[in-house]
Design a protein around this motif. Structure first.
Motif, short mmCIF file in Angstrom:
data_model
loop_
_atom_site.label_atom_id
_atom_site.label_comp_id
_atom_site.label_asym_id
_atom_site.label_seq_id
_atom_site.Cartn_x
_atom_site.Cartn_y
_atom_site.Cartn_z
N ARG A 65 -32.78 -6.47 49.43
CA ARG A 65 -33.28 -6.47 48.05
C ARG A 65 -32.76 -5.26 47.28
NH1 ARG A 65 -38.36 -7.38 50.36
NH2 ARG A 65 -38.97 -5.32 49.59
N MET A 66 -32.71 -4.10 47.94
CA MET A 66 -32.18 -2.90 47.27
C MET A 66 -30.70 -3.06 46.93
SD MET A 66 -33.93 0.52 48.83
CE MET A 66 -33.66 0.21 50.56
N VAL A 67 -29.93 -3.56 47.89
CA VAL A 67 -28.50 -3.77 47.66
C VAL A 67 -28.28 -4.76 46.53
CG1 VAL A 67 -26.38 -4.68 48.68
CG2 VAL A 67 -27.82 -3.12 49.98
N THR A 91 -26.57 -5.90 41.03
CA THR A 91 -26.74 -6.63 39.78
C THR A 91 -26.88 -5.69 38.59
OG1 THR A 91 -29.14 -6.80 40.10
CG2 THR A 91 -27.79 -8.66 40.85
N LYS A 92 -27.45 -4.51 38.82
CA LYS A 92 -27.62 -3.53 37.74
C LYS A 92 -26.42 -2.59 37.64
CE LYS A 92 -32.60 -3.50 38.13
NZ LYS A 92 -33.81 -2.71 38.43
N LYS A 93 -25.50 -2.69 38.61
CA LYS A 93 -24.31 -1.85 38.68
C LYS A 93 -24.68 -0.37 38.65
CE LYS A 93 -21.17 -5.27 36.78
NZ LYS A 93 -21.38 -6.13 37.85
N GLU A 94 -25.66 -0.01 39.49
CA GLU A 94 -26.10 1.37 39.62
C GLU A 94 -25.65 1.95 40.95
OE1 GLU A 94 -30.30 1.61 39.07
OE2 GLU A 94 -30.22 0.87 37.02
N ILE A 95 -25.78 3.25 41.07
CA ILE A 95 -25.45 3.94 42.31
C ILE A 95 -26.74 4.31 43.01
CG2 ILE A 95 -24.38 6.01 43.29
CD1 ILE A 95 -22.46 5.96 40.91
N TYR A 96 -26.79 4.10 44.32
CA TYR A 96 -27.98 4.42 45.10
C TYR A 96 -28.23 5.91 45.11
CZ TYR A 96 -31.21 4.80 49.00
OH TYR A 96 -32.30 5.08 49.77
#
Length: 58
Positions: A40-42, A47-52
């Motif tokens: 779910r995190m991945v 989908t939001k194109k963010e960096i962890y």
């Protein structure tokens, strides 16, 4: 399953979510829940194109 086994062997679980799950549920169920949580995190990050970003230790 490796993350769960490693956490149990070390006896030192830093993630409160994982510690709570291991206290209440069987190991195999926790491993599946952890895989689902990671997926779910991945998915959310992709989908939001963010960096962890790792949470700061409390």
């Amino acid at each position: 399953m490796t993350v769960v086994q490693h956490a149990i062997r070390r006896g030192e679980i830093t993630d409160p979510w994982l510690a709570g799950m291991l206290a209440r549920k069987p190991k195999m169920l926790v491993a599946v829940a952890l895989a689902n949580r990671t997926a779910r995190m991945v998915w959310a990050l992709s989908t939001k194109k963010e960096i962890y970003q790792v949470r700061a230790a409390a």
